[in-house]
Design a protein around this motif. Structure first.
Motif, mmCIF file in Angstrom:
data_model
loop_
_atom_site.group_PDB
_atom_site.id
_atom_site.type_symbol
_atom_site.label_atom_id
_atom_site.label_comp_id
_atom_site.label_asym_id
_atom_site.label_seq_id
_atom_site.Cartn_x
_atom_site.Cartn_y
_atom_site.Cartn_z
ATOM 1 N N CYS A 186 72.659 59.285 69.696
ATOM 2 C CA CYS A 186 72.972 58.085 68.910
ATOM 3 C C CYS A 186 72.817 58.417 67.437
ATOM 4 N N ASP A 187 73.825 58.110 66.649
ATOM 5 C CA ASP A 187 73.728 58.409 65.218
ATOM 6 C C ASP A 187 73.645 57.147 64.366
ATOM 7 N N CYS A 188 73.329 56.018 65.002
ATOM 8 C CA CYS A 188 73.253 54.761 64.257
ATOM 9 C C CYS A 188 72.022 54.752 63.349
ATOM 10 N N TYR A 247 68.741 47.246 69.743
ATOM 11 C CA TYR A 247 69.888 48.143 69.692
ATOM 12 C C TYR A 247 70.860 47.725 70.786
#
Ligand SMILES: [Zn+2]
Length: 265
Positions: free
Chosen positions: A81-83, A93
């Motif tokens: 996950c790159d959020c 999330y």
């Protein structure tokens, strides 16, 4: 003050106190704060049964967390996950990266998919706890984008691996309980820990005193020549454990608690 509850309740239940330095985040945890905390505990007279010599630090346990991550992969679904926190906006999330199949690489976080539904735990002071981590926080972050293991993951791994049967901590961490119980179960822990969330000492502005910042107040009082037993007594009075601020020796904090729990081994 957390030490009064930790030592008091553990001793009242004939338990052992295990120290753990939670420096999983190398950027935010400063060695001088750890030193100050240990010195304060020594001065107050709180002695650990385990974890002090040698010092048990999360920053030394990378191999254990890596192994636990591999265990999670076999029992659940891990995804990259790159959020950013800003993109997520709030605690929950929504699972944006679940279907993106991003490659795992440095600079990218790792999450574990959490099943919907409630999780149950026992709090020695407050009774049954029911939380729904899937709605509270969504899929739990295991490793952040900077490569740090998260508090939730490291705590669940350590509580399980160190055989912690009773987790004593401030009420501000109560919302973490469900997700840590879920993680522990996924890691293979059969008997979940029991919890005790104690009230916090707040300052004049209603802000929680931060132990990580060395802001326990102990330093200042000690510098003013206040004896350790008076510091402990004042803290016990501040959270309502005693009806007057009388001195309490560290060795006697268990007398402030009347707890019995047959389920604690
Ligand atoms: Zn994401």
């Amino acid at each position: 003050m957390n030490a009064i509850y930790t030592w008091g309740v553990a001793r009242a239940l004939d338990g052992r106190v295990v120290l753990r330095i939670e420096d999983h985040d190398r950027i935010r945890s400063r060695p001088e704060f750890v030193e100050a905390l240990l010195e304060d505990l020594d001065w107050l007279g709180f002695t650990c049964d385990e974890g002090r010599r040698p010092l048990l630090r999360q920053s030394d346990r990378d191999g254990i967390y890596t192994e636990a991550l591999e265990t999670l992969r076999t029992r659940g679904r891990i995804y990259a996950c790159d959020c950013s926190r800003t993109e997520i906006g709030g605690e929950r999330y929504a699972g944006r990266c679940r279907v993106r199949a991003l490659p795992e690489r440095p600079g990218i976080g790792l999450r574990v998919q959490i099943d919907p539904g409630p999780v149950h735990a026992i709090d020695l002071m407050r009774g049954a706890i029911e939380q729904v981590p899937a709605e509270q926080c969504g899929d739990v972050l295991i490793k952040d984008r900077d490569g740090n293991w998260t508090y939730q993951f490291a705590a669940a791994v350590d509580d399980w691996r160190q055989g912690i049967t009773l987790v004593i901590r401030g009420a501000d961490l109560e919302s973490s309980t469900g997700r840590q119980v879920v993680l522990a179960g996924m890691l293979g822990r059969r008997e979940p820990a029991i919890f005790l969330h104690h009230p916090l000492i707040v300052d004049a502005r209603g802000q929680k005193l931060s132990k990580s910042a060395g802001d326990t107040g102990v330093r200042e009082l000690r510098a003013q020549g206040v004896p350790a037993a008076e510091v402990i007594g004042a803290a016990a009075y501040a959270v309502g454990l005693i009806s007057a601020a009388t001195p309490v020796q560290a060795a006697h904090v268990s007398s402030l608690f009347e707890l019995t729990s047959p389920s604690l081994g």
